[in-house]
Design an enzyme around this catalytic site. Structure first.
Site, short mmCIF file in Angstrom:
data_model
loop_
_atom_site.label_atom_id
_atom_site.label_comp_id
_atom_site.label_asym_id
_atom_site.label_seq_id
_atom_site.Cartn_x
_atom_site.Cartn_y
_atom_site.Cartn_z
N TYR A 172 -5.07 4.39 0.61
CA TYR A 172 -6.22 3.67 0.06
C TYR A 172 -5.86 2.87 -1.20
O TYR A 172 -6.70 2.68 -2.08
CB TYR A 172 -7.37 4.63 -0.26
CG TYR A 172 -7.56 5.74 0.73
CD1 TYR A 172 -7.95 5.48 2.04
CD2 TYR A 172 -7.33 7.07 0.38
CE1 TYR A 172 -8.13 6.50 2.96
CE2 TYR A 172 -7.50 8.10 1.29
CZ TYR A 172 -7.89 7.81 2.58
OH TYR A 172 -8.05 8.83 3.50
N HIS A 173 -4.62 2.32 -1.26
CA HIS A 173 -4.17 1.62 -2.45
C HIS A 173 -3.65 0.22 -2.15
O HIS A 173 -2.55 -0.15 -2.58
CB HIS A 173 -3.05 2.43 -3.13
CG HIS A 173 -3.44 3.81 -3.56
ND1 HIS A 173 -2.52 4.82 -3.78
CD2 HIS A 173 -4.67 4.34 -3.81
CE1 HIS A 173 -3.16 5.92 -4.15
NE2 HIS A 173 -4.46 5.65 -4.18
N PRO A 174 -4.41 -0.64 -1.47
CA PRO A 174 -3.90 -1.99 -1.19
C PRO A 174 -3.86 -2.84 -2.44
O PRO A 174 -4.78 -2.81 -3.27
CB PRO A 174 -4.90 -2.53 -0.17
CG PRO A 174 -6.18 -1.81 -0.48
CD PRO A 174 -5.75 -0.43 -0.90
N ASP A 187 0.87 -1.17 0.00
CA ASP A 187 0.00 0.00 0.00
C ASP A 187 0.90 1.22 0.00
O ASP A 187 2.11 1.12 0.27
CB ASP A 187 -0.91 -0.01 1.24
CG ASP A 187 -1.97 1.08 1.22
OD1 ASP A 187 -2.23 1.66 0.16
OD2 ASP A 187 -2.54 1.35 2.29
N HIS A 188 0.35 2.37 -0.31
CA HIS A 188 1.08 3.63 -0.21
C HIS A 188 0.79 4.26 1.15
O HIS A 188 -0.37 4.50 1.49
CB HIS A 188 0.64 4.57 -1.32
CG HIS A 188 1.06 4.11 -2.69
ND1 HIS A 188 0.25 4.23 -3.80
CD2 HIS A 188 2.20 3.53 -3.12
CE1 HIS A 188 0.87 3.75 -4.85
NE2 HIS A 188 2.06 3.30 -4.46
#
Length: 516
Positions: free
Chosen positions: A459-461, A290-291
């Site tokens: 919010y980037h899994p 994730d980020h």
């Protein structure tokens, strides 16, 4: 219920694409299962209202396990639970990632996923208001447009970034990713253009497509080494949806691995500990990326976005002209940079919000303010998703391992220092009245201590059912016939940028793979 040719689990970014593309064949009976309900609420449609979805009926509202890199703090993990999935909740930023991301996937064994391979799917999806070209498409379902808010604080940020030596970039999906600019957005007429708006709603007119909202998948049923059905619960009743051709999981990087494991596909030792019969011993759930972002916040004497959005004139602007503060995606500007010289591609991304953005996006906008959020764009940390129990309704255990490596910590420290530098330049200093939430100093110790209490998901899994480990390059689950995964969980690593456009691309490519 009746049988289908394809059963798709999840009406999110990839699931909506698959439902639309597979149902283009009038002979194919397609069902798409979505745990949430319709996507017609104001907080979904009106871009600036997106944070009103947090911890509400449209949010899966997950929490991570205690994160060692965040001082043992649990991170809040919002995910969309409605038609459109997280594309109905996100900040609508249209960024594809860096070409090097996809070329690295292909070099590591994901044949067919190089940048040259995936670019046609980005172009097929896109309807960019700037027109067609080498880097953009027109006529696709997904409307991509320039922002229609253009808050003056975002303009001040871009001027300050230029003063700090960063080039102005008008197109992060063009010749180069590096630089600062305004993001293009998945919006149509100033309103959200989610994957549901772009793909699913037009396709719902087809008699061969069945959309099942308020329907939660419990597990995939397999017989003789082949997936042939999905067990679901709908309005309190357990039902079985049979799939004569394929079951396709598109439930996202948290839920897709969870469903595989509940179905007996995953790490054998973990499944046996939960008395789940093992059908395929695969590293499902491993490799999570994730980020990680740490937003810095300042006060200002300029009217900030959310104050402007509450003005009745903003409603008139939205309704009559499709522009104004209510069309804002919150993170209006930002860009990409290197944390140190010699890197082949940017390893930092920035999101600038012309309003306060703190406490993981849950903090009140109590003052006029703005935020600059640096994120670790190419993390070396890896986490995992595991089962909490064999009960399908139990939330999965999610451990991201944010900032677990020295490389990631160094990148974040560099990103915070860049944000402080930009905010201190003349253009931003002129509109800043003081700090709201900043590190005590720019020392590594102070920055990392501050970040441990503030860093959050961007919010980037991705990457929990990766190509090469869980699925093959055609997205087929290893060892189980008739079963694919087609969402961000299959990415071998997280792309350098916001992940909605890559997930839609994956849905487009998966549809072609399935149709042969």
């Amino acid at each position: 219920m009746g049988g289908y040719d394809y059963v798709i689990v999840g009406a999110g970014s990839a699931g909506c694409v698959l439902a639309a593309r597979l149902s283009e064949d009038p002979e194919a009976r397609v069902a798409v299962v979505e745990a949430g309900g319709p996507d017609n609420a104001e907080e979904i449609l009106v871009p600036a209202a997106l944070a009103r979805q947090f911890k509400g009926e449209f949010d899966w509202d997950l929490d991570s396990e205690p994160e060692p890199g965040l001082g043992g703090r649990r991170a809040y993990l919002p995910r969309g639970r409605t038609l459109g999935g997280s594309s109905s909740m996100n900040a609508m930023i249209y960024v594809r990632g860096h070409p090097a991301d996809y070329d690295a996937w292909a070099a590591d064994g994901a044949s067919g996923w190089s940048h040259a391979d995936v670019l046609p799917y980005f172009l097929r999806a896109e309807d960019n208001e700037r027109g067609a070209g080498d880097h953009h498409g027109v006529g696709g379902p997904l409307t991509v447009s320039d922002g229609r808010s253009n808050h003056p604080l975002a303009s001040a940020f871009l001027d300050a970034a230029e003063q700090a030596g960063y080039r102005r970039n008008a197109d992060f999906n063009g010749d180069t990713q590096e630089g600062m600019g305004r993001y293009q957005l998945t919006q149509r007429g100033g309103l959200r253009c989610s994957a549901a708006v772009a793909y699913l709603h037009p396709a719902m007119e087809r008699p061969n497509l069945t959309v099942l909202p308020w329907t939660r998948a419990l597990r995939v049923r397999c017989e003789g080494g082949r997936a042939n059905a999905v067990e679901v619960t709908r309005y309190g009743e357990v039902e079985v949806l049979t799939a004569e051709r394929e079951v396709i999981l598109a439930a996202g990087a948290y839920e897709s691995p969870k469903l595989l494991m509940l179905s007996g596909i995953g790490p054998a030792d973990q499944l046996r500990d939960l008395d789940i019969d093992v059908l395929a011993d695969l590293p499902v759930g491993e490799g999570l990326q994730d980020h990680c972002m740490a937003p810095l916040n300042w006060r200002t004497d300029t009217e900030s976005l959310m104050a402007a959005a509450s003005n009745p004139d903003s409603v008139t602007l939205l309704e009559s002209e499709g522009r104004g503060p209510l069309t804002s995606n919150i993170a209006e500007a930002g860009g990409f940079a290197h944390s140190r010289p010699g890197l082949p591609a940017p390893d930092l991304q920035f999101h600038m919000t012309p309003t306060l953005y703190h406490q993981e996006g849950l903090g009140a906008t109590v003052d006029h303010g703005f935020a600059i959020g640096p994120c670790v764009l190419a993390p070396t940390s890896r986490g995992r998703v595991t089962l909490r129990s064999s009960i399908p309704g139990a939330a999965p255990r999610v451990l991201h391992n944010y900032l677990a490596t020295e490389e990631d910590r160094a990148a974040l420290v560099s990103g915070v220092r860049i944000a402080l530098d930009i905010a201190g330049r003349e253009a931003m200093a002129a509109v800043t009245t003081g700090p709201f939430d900043l590190p005590e100093s720019d020392s590594q110790t102070d920055i990392l201590g501050w970040a441990a209490a503030r860093a959050m998901t961007l919010y980037h899994p991705t990457s929990t059912c990766g190509i090469g480990s869980v699925v093959d390059p055609d997205l087929r689950v290893r060892g189980i016939a008739g079963l694919r995964v087609a969402d961000a969980s299959v990415f071998p690593s997280v792309p350098r940028g916001n992940t909605n456009a890559p997930t839609i691309m994956a849905g487009e490519k998966a549809a072609d793979l399935i149709r042969g």
